[in-house]
Design a protein around this motif. Structure first.
Motif, PDB file in Angstrom:
ATOM      1  N   ALA A  75      13.809 -12.097   4.385  1.00 23.49           N
ATOM      2  CA  ALA A  75      14.763 -13.138   3.999  1.00 23.49           C
ATOM      3  C   ALA A  75      15.923 -12.551   3.191  1.00 23.49           C
ATOM      4  O   ALA A  75      17.021 -13.105   3.185  1.00 23.49           O
ATOM      5  CB  ALA A  75      14.061 -14.221   3.199  1.00 23.49           C
ATOM      6  N   LYS A  76      15.655 -11.434   2.519  1.00 28.34           N
ATOM      7  CA  LYS A  76      16.673 -10.805   1.670  1.00 28.34           C
ATOM      8  C   LYS A  76      17.227  -9.513   2.262  1.00 28.34           C
ATOM      9  O   LYS A  76      18.104  -8.885   1.663  1.00 28.34           O
ATOM     10  CB  LYS A  76      16.090 -10.513   0.285  1.00 28.34           C
ATOM     11  N   ASN A  77      16.706  -9.102   3.406  1.00 28.70           N
ATOM     12  CA  ASN A  77      17.139  -7.828   4.036  1.00 28.70           C
ATOM     13  C   ASN A  77      16.891  -6.633   3.110  1.00 28.70           C
ATOM     14  O   ASN A  77      17.749  -5.742   2.983  1.00 28.70           O
ATOM     15  CB  ASN A  77      18.617  -7.875   4.437  1.00 28.70           C
ATOM     16  N   ILE A  78      15.763  -6.622   2.474  1.00 28.17           N
ATOM     17  CA  ILE A  78      15.447  -5.562   1.518  1.00 28.17           C
ATOM     18  C   ILE A  78      14.067  -4.975   1.849  1.00 28.17           C
ATOM     19  O   ILE A  78      13.129  -5.712   2.176  1.00 28.17           O
ATOM     20  CB  ILE A  78      15.438  -6.081   0.071  1.00 28.17           C
ATOM     21  N   VAL A  79      13.972  -3.675   1.731  1.00 30.92           N
ATOM     22  CA  VAL A  79      12.688  -2.987   1.800  1.00 30.92           C
ATOM     23  C   VAL A  79      12.464  -2.277   0.467  1.00 30.92           C
ATOM     24  O   VAL A  79      13.409  -1.765  -0.143  1.00 30.92           O
ATOM     25  CB  VAL A  79      12.626  -2.011   2.993  1.00 30.92           C
ATOM     26  N   TYR A  80      11.230  -2.289   0.025  1.00 31.87           N
ATOM     27  CA  TYR A  80      10.876  -1.729  -1.281  1.00 31.87           C
ATOM     28  C   TYR A  80       9.913  -0.555  -1.115  1.00 31.87           C
ATOM     29  O   TYR A  80       9.173  -0.466  -0.130  1.00 31.87           O
ATOM     30  CB  TYR A  80      10.187  -2.791  -2.143  1.00 31.87           C
ATOM     31  N   LEU A  81       9.926   0.304  -2.111  1.00 32.74           N
ATOM     32  CA  LEU A  81       8.904   1.342  -2.224  1.00 32.74           C
ATOM     33  C   LEU A  81       8.424   1.327  -3.665  1.00 32.74           C
ATOM     34  O   LEU A  81       9.156   1.728  -4.574  1.00 32.74           O
ATOM     35  CB  LEU A  81       9.436   2.720  -1.844  1.00 32.74           C
ATOM     36  N   GLN A  82       7.217   0.833  -3.857  1.00 32.83           N
ATOM     37  CA  GLN A  82       6.603   0.836  -5.180  1.00 32.83           C
ATOM     38  C   GLN A  82       5.862   2.152  -5.355  1.00 32.83           C
ATOM     39  O   GLN A  82       4.968   2.479  -4.558  1.00 32.83           O
ATOM     40  CB  GLN A  82       5.627  -0.335  -5.320  1.00 32.83           C
ATOM     41  N   MET A  83       6.230   2.889  -6.379  1.00 31.12           N
ATOM     42  CA  MET A  83       5.648   4.203  -6.618  1.00 31.12           C
ATOM     43  C   MET A  83       4.924   4.198  -7.957  1.00 31.12           C
ATOM     44  O   MET A  83       5.559   3.976  -8.996  1.00 31.12           O
ATOM     45  CB  MET A  83       6.735   5.276  -6.598  1.00 31.12           C
ATOM     46  N   ASN A  84       3.633   4.396  -7.930  1.00 32.88           N
ATOM     47  CA  ASN A  84       2.809   4.386  -9.141  1.00 32.88           C
ATOM     48  C   ASN A  84       2.203   5.760  -9.390  1.00 32.88           C
ATOM     49  O   ASN A  84       2.129   6.600  -8.484  1.00 32.88           O
ATOM     50  CB  ASN A  84       1.689   3.360  -8.998  1.00 32.88           C
ATOM     51  N   ASN A  85       1.769   5.966 -10.616  1.00 35.45           N
ATOM     52  CA  ASN A  85       1.118   7.226 -11.000  1.00 35.45           C
ATOM     53  C   ASN A  85       1.936   8.424 -10.515  1.00 35.45           C
ATOM     54  O   ASN A  85       1.419   9.333  -9.863  1.00 35.45           O
ATOM     55  CB  ASN A  85      -0.299   7.276 -10.434  1.00 35.45           C
ATOM     56  N   LEU A  86       3.210   8.411 -10.854  1.00 33.78           N
ATOM     57  CA  LEU A  86       4.111   9.456 -10.368  1.00 33.78           C
ATOM     58  C   LEU A  86       3.759  10.811 -10.953  1.00 33.78           C
ATOM     59  O   LEU A  86       3.295  10.930 -12.096  1.00 33.78           O
ATOM     60  CB  LEU A  86       5.548   9.090 -10.698  1.00 33.78           C
ATOM     61  N   LYS A  87       3.994  11.841 -10.135  1.00 32.36           N
ATOM     62  CA  LYS A  87       3.704  13.222 -10.512  1.00 32.36           C
ATOM     63  C   LYS A  87       4.996  14.032 -10.450  1.00 32.36           C
ATOM     64  O   LYS A  87       5.914  13.678  -9.709  1.00 32.36           O
ATOM     65  CB  LYS A  87       2.682  13.806  -9.542  1.00 32.36           C
ATOM     66  N   PRO A  88       5.071  15.128 -11.176  1.00 33.16           N
ATOM     67  CA  PRO A  88       6.285  15.957 -11.118  1.00 33.16           C
ATOM     68  C   PRO A  88       6.639  16.372  -9.687  1.00 33.16           C
ATOM     69  O   PRO A  88       7.832  16.480  -9.366  1.00 33.16           O
ATOM     70  CB  PRO A  88       5.916  17.162 -11.982  1.00 33.16           C
ATOM     71  N   GLU A  89       5.645  16.558  -8.840  1.00 33.79           N
ATOM     72  CA  GLU A  89       5.923  16.950  -7.455  1.00 33.79           C
ATOM     73  C   GLU A  89       6.517  15.818  -6.620  1.00 33.79           C
ATOM     74  O   GLU A  89       6.908  16.030  -5.464  1.00 33.79           O
ATOM     75  CB  GLU A  89       4.667  17.502  -6.766  1.00 33.79           C
ATOM     76  N   ASP A  90       6.591  14.622  -7.174  1.00 37.04           N
ATOM     77  CA  ASP A  90       7.274  13.518  -6.489  1.00 37.04           C
ATOM     78  C   ASP A  90       8.788  13.563  -6.723  1.00 37.04           C
ATOM     79  O   ASP A  90       9.527  12.759  -6.132  1.00 37.04           O
ATOM     80  CB  ASP A  90       6.736  12.168  -6.968  1.00 37.04           C
ATOM     81  N   THR A  91       9.237  14.476  -7.577  1.00 37.73           N
ATOM     82  CA  THR A  91      10.672  14.619  -7.816  1.00 37.73           C
ATOM     83  C   THR A  91      11.383  14.960  -6.521  1.00 37.73           C
ATOM     84  O   THR A  91      11.043  15.942  -5.847  1.00 37.73           O
ATOM     85  CB  THR A  91      10.928  15.707  -8.871  1.00 37.73           C
ATOM     86  N   ALA A  92      12.363  14.128  -6.172  1.00 42.46           N
ATOM     87  CA  ALA A  92      13.058  14.301  -4.898  1.00 42.46           C
ATOM     88  C   ALA A  92      14.193  13.290  -4.805  1.00 42.46           C
ATOM     89  O   ALA A  92      14.289  12.367  -5.619  1.00 42.46           O
ATOM     90  CB  ALA A  92      12.091  14.084  -3.727  1.00 42.46           C
ATOM     91  N   ILE A  93      15.017  13.477  -3.795  1.00 46.02           N
ATOM     92  CA  ILE A  93      15.954  12.432  -3.400  1.00 46.02           C
ATOM     93  C   ILE A  93      15.226  11.569  -2.373  1.00 46.02           C
ATOM     94  O   ILE A  93      14.680  12.100  -1.392  1.00 46.02           O
ATOM     95  CB  ILE A  93      17.242  13.010  -2.806  1.00 46.02           C
ATOM     96  N   TYR A  94      15.235  10.290  -2.614  1.00 44.83           N
ATOM     97  CA  TYR A  94      14.540   9.361  -1.725  1.00 44.83           C
ATOM     98  C   TYR A  94      15.569   8.627  -0.859  1.00 44.83           C
ATOM     99  O   TYR A  94      16.541   8.067  -1.377  1.00 44.83           O
ATOM    100  CB  TYR A  94      13.716   8.361  -2.538  1.00 44.83           C
ATOM    101  N   TYR A  95      15.300   8.633   0.432  1.00 46.63           N
ATOM    102  CA  TYR A  95      16.202   8.030   1.391  1.00 46.63           C
ATOM    103  C   TYR A  95      15.516   6.874   2.121  1.00 46.63           C
ATOM    104  O   TYR A  95      14.350   6.970   2.502  1.00 46.63           O
ATOM    105  CB  TYR A  95      16.636   9.051   2.453  1.00 46.63           C
TER     106      TYR A  95
END
Length: 126
Positions: A75-95
């Protein structure tokens, strides 16, 4: 003209959470699969999560399974990415990307991407 715009990135401590949003315009949003990719420094871009057009089926890479969740609001034309328990190796540019094909058992093929967002930086400090 298709526009894909990510938001929500930033600096977060290890163990923290971030929710990325991706607003899409210029296409009939609820007929296209959507995906999230990331590119860490010195590494190739990888598909980490995707969702079918209706939001009823998702794919999540093993590297982030049980920590990241994709969802969409047609309805809002939006997609989400919920990221929990983040780790240093998750550091990145997210597309974020709109695609023409979805697979429940593997990431969206970059050759199937219709339009990419500009990316949003997520930095996880230890």
């Amino acid at each position: 003209q298709v526009q894909v715009v990510e938001s929500g990135g930033g600096l977060v401590q290890a163990g923290g959470s971030v929710r990325l949003s991706c607003k899409v315009s210029g296409l009939t949003f609820d007929t296209y699969p959507m995906g999230w990719f990331r590119q860490a420094p010195g590494k190739e871009r990888e598909g980490i999560s995707s969702i079918n057009f209706s939001g009823t089926v998702t794919y999540t890479a093993d590297s982030v399974k049980c920590r990241f969740t994709i969802a969409r609001d047609n309805a809002k034309n939006i997609v989400y990415l919920q990221m929990n328990n983040l780790k240093p190796e998750d550091t990145a540019i997210y597309y974020c990307a709109a695609a023409r094909a979805f697979h429940s058992h593997l990431a969206i093929d970059e050759d199937d991407v219709i339009s990419w967002g500009q990316g949003t930086q997520v930095t996880v400090s230890s």
